[in-house]
Design an enzyme around this catalytic site. Structure first.
Site, short mmCIF file in Angstrom:
data_model
loop_
_atom_site.label_atom_id
_atom_site.label_comp_id
_atom_site.label_asym_id
_atom_site.label_seq_id
_atom_site.Cartn_x
_atom_site.Cartn_y
_atom_site.Cartn_z
N TYR A 1 42.78 27.39 36.24
CA TYR A 1 42.68 27.80 37.64
C TYR A 1 43.94 27.45 38.44
O TYR A 1 44.30 28.17 39.37
CB TYR A 1 41.41 27.22 38.29
CG TYR A 1 40.19 27.94 37.78
CD1 TYR A 1 39.91 29.25 38.19
CD2 TYR A 1 39.36 27.36 36.83
CE1 TYR A 1 38.82 29.93 37.69
CE2 TYR A 1 38.26 28.04 36.31
CZ TYR A 1 38.00 29.32 36.75
OH TYR A 1 36.93 30.02 36.25
N ASN B 1 36.15 39.33 42.81
CA ASN B 1 37.48 38.75 42.60
C ASN B 1 37.64 37.45 43.38
O ASN B 1 37.14 37.32 44.50
CB ASN B 1 38.55 39.75 43.04
CG ASN B 1 38.51 41.01 42.20
OD1 ASN B 1 37.90 41.01 41.12
ND2 ASN B 1 39.11 42.08 42.68
N ASN C 1 37.19 53.90 38.12
CA ASN C 1 37.69 53.10 36.99
C ASN C 1 38.70 53.94 36.22
O ASN C 1 38.73 55.16 36.38
CB ASN C 1 36.53 52.67 36.07
CG ASN C 1 36.84 51.39 35.30
OD1 ASN C 1 37.76 51.34 34.50
ND2 ASN C 1 36.06 50.36 35.55
N THR D 1 35.34 47.52 37.91
CA THR D 1 34.60 46.46 37.21
C THR D 1 34.04 47.01 35.90
O THR D 1 33.65 48.17 35.83
CB THR D 1 33.49 45.85 38.10
OG1 THR D 1 32.77 44.86 37.35
CG2 THR D 1 32.52 46.89 38.62
N SER D 2 34.01 46.14 34.88
CA SER D 2 33.55 46.58 33.55
C SER D 2 32.03 46.66 33.48
O SER D 2 31.48 47.16 32.51
CB SER D 2 34.08 45.64 32.48
OG SER D 2 33.63 44.32 32.74
N HIS E 1 31.83 35.56 43.74
CA HIS E 1 32.18 34.63 42.66
C HIS E 1 33.12 33.51 43.13
O HIS E 1 33.75 32.86 42.30
CB HIS E 1 32.81 35.39 41.49
CG HIS E 1 31.81 36.23 40.72
ND1 HIS E 1 32.17 37.14 39.76
CD2 HIS E 1 30.46 36.29 40.79
CE1 HIS E 1 31.09 37.73 39.27
NE2 HIS E 1 30.05 37.24 39.89
N CYS F 1 30.04 15.47 47.32
CA CYS F 1 29.50 15.58 48.68
C CYS F 1 29.31 17.04 49.11
O CYS F 1 28.75 17.31 50.17
CB CYS F 1 30.38 14.84 49.68
SG CYS F 1 31.96 15.66 50.01
N1 APR Z 1 42.07 51.02 38.54
C1 APR Z 1 40.74 51.09 38.29
N2 APR Z 1 40.13 50.35 37.34
C2 APR Z 1 40.87 49.52 36.60
C3 APR Z 1 42.27 49.40 36.79
C4 APR Z 1 42.88 50.20 37.81
N3 APR Z 1 44.19 50.15 38.08
N4 APR Z 1 42.75 48.50 35.89
C5 APR Z 1 41.69 48.06 35.18
N5 APR Z 1 40.55 48.67 35.60
C6 APR Z 1 39.18 48.44 35.12
C7 APR Z 1 39.04 48.22 33.63
O1 APR Z 1 38.91 49.47 32.94
C8 APR Z 1 37.73 47.40 33.56
O2 APR Z 1 36.60 48.24 33.48
O3 APR Z 1 38.73 47.22 35.71
C9 APR Z 1 37.72 46.65 34.89
C10 APR Z 1 37.98 45.17 34.79
O4 APR Z 1 36.93 44.58 34.06
P1 APR Z 1 36.84 43.00 33.81
O5 APR Z 1 38.17 42.47 33.35
O6 APR Z 1 35.67 42.76 32.94
O7 APR Z 1 36.60 42.39 35.28
P2 APR Z 1 35.27 42.32 36.14
O8 APR Z 1 34.37 43.45 35.87
O9 APR Z 1 35.70 42.10 37.54
O10 APR Z 1 34.61 40.98 35.60
C11 APR Z 1 33.45 40.51 36.21
O11 APR Z 1 33.46 38.49 34.95
O12 APR Z 1 34.79 36.89 34.00
C12 APR Z 1 33.94 37.15 35.03
O13 APR Z 1 33.73 36.12 37.10
C13 APR Z 1 34.58 36.96 36.37
O14 APR Z 1 34.38 38.28 38.36
C14 APR Z 1 34.59 38.35 36.95
C15 APR Z 1 33.42 39.00 36.25
#
Ligand code: APR
Length: 239
Positions: free
Chosen positions: A56, A92, A203, A177-178, A109, A120
């Site tokens: 971190y 994020n 995405n 997001t994935s 998150h 505390c």
């Molecule tokens: N534009 C759009 N989408 C994008 C881009 C872009 N330029 N670059 C990457 N992506 C997409 C990828 O295809 C993927 O589906 O962003 C997604 C990122 O996925 P992850 O890395 O899994 O991130 P996220 O979904 O935010 O993870 C969720 O998991 O590890 C924990 O707490 C952490 O908040 C995080 C959570």
């Protein structure tokens, strides 16, 4: 389209990828050979606090060299100009949304630039390094300071506010997001309980949850979000 639409937006790591913040599960998703699940859990922190702090500390320091991209700026503009209810929920832990001007924002998150004392409960703005030897500025204890981050197995922040907003959403945007981490991965399903809700996924590729979206925009957020926001605002101003 009505000017009173209730928008809820969820963003993930893809939102900040073009700003230079690494995603968690992409090709560059490993950190020193560790999967995110191995450094982002209470268990990992108990086993090896220095490893978790180092992870971190590096991510926090990296925020000094990144800037919001055109996608962040587009969402801030949408918030400023939208006449209905608006809520931006981000997974994020960077601060790029607020630096772009977003205000109605929930960091479900947590936030890299905050630290919390496990003894505390005090939460502080934090830009320096953290270590096992960091003393809490409120209670004076040593060893209880941790990143103000929601780890695997912990409850995300402000879930009640998010659930209430999702219940009345008529536009839900799911961005970069994935869809592999719950509860955020279930937000589209919750919004879809209102059958009139418009659901759009942004995405660069298909995700675990793509099938839940009637509309999908495939492409980088810095290109696609500004276009989408301009269109949405011009449609709503025409009403
Ligand atoms: N534009 C759009 N989408 C994008 C881009 C872009 N330029 N670059 C990457 N992506 C997409 C990828 O295809 C993927 O589906 O962003 C997604 C990122 O996925 P992850 O890395 O899994 O991130 P996220 O979904 O935010 O993870 C969720 O998991 O590890 C924990 O707490 C952490 O908040 C995080 C959570």
């Amino acid at each position: 389209m009505s000017a009173e639409r209730n928008i809820v937006i969820l963003t993930g790591a893809g939102m900040s990828a073009e700003s230079g913040v690494p995603t968690f599960r992409g090709v560059d998703g490993l950190w020193e050979g560790h999967r995110i699940e191995e450094v982002a859990s209470p268990d990992a922190f108990r086993r090896n606090p220095e490893l978790v702090h180092r992870f971190y500390n590096l991510r926090r320091a990296a925020l000094n060299t990144v800037e919001p991209n055109a996608g962040h700026l587009a969402l801030a503009k949408l918030e400023r100009e939208w006449r209905g209810n608006f809520l931006l929920v981000t997974q994020n832990v960077d601060d790029l949304h607020e630096r772009a001007g977003s205000e109605k924002l929930i960091h479900m998150h947590g936030e890299l630039r905050k630290a919390r004392c496990e003894c505390c409960g005090a939460v502080f703005p934090w830009t320096q390094e953290l270590s096992s030897g960091t003393r809490c500025r409120a209670c004076g204890e040593i060893g209880g300071m941790r990143p103000h981050i929601v780890w695997f197995g912990e409850m995300p922040f402000e879930m009640e506010t998010i659930m209430n907003a999702l219940k009345s959403a008529d536009l839900f945007l799911c961005i970069g997001t994935s869809g592999m981490v719950y509860p955020a991965a279930g937000f589209a399903q919750m919004a879809a309980q209102n059958r009139a809700c418009r659901l759009v996924e942004f995405n660069i590729e298909s995700t675990e949850i793509s099938r839940q979206f009637r509309e999908r925009v495939i492409g980088p957020v810095s290109v696609e979000l500004p276009k989408f926001v301009e269109q949405l605002l011009s449609d709503s101003h025409r009403q």
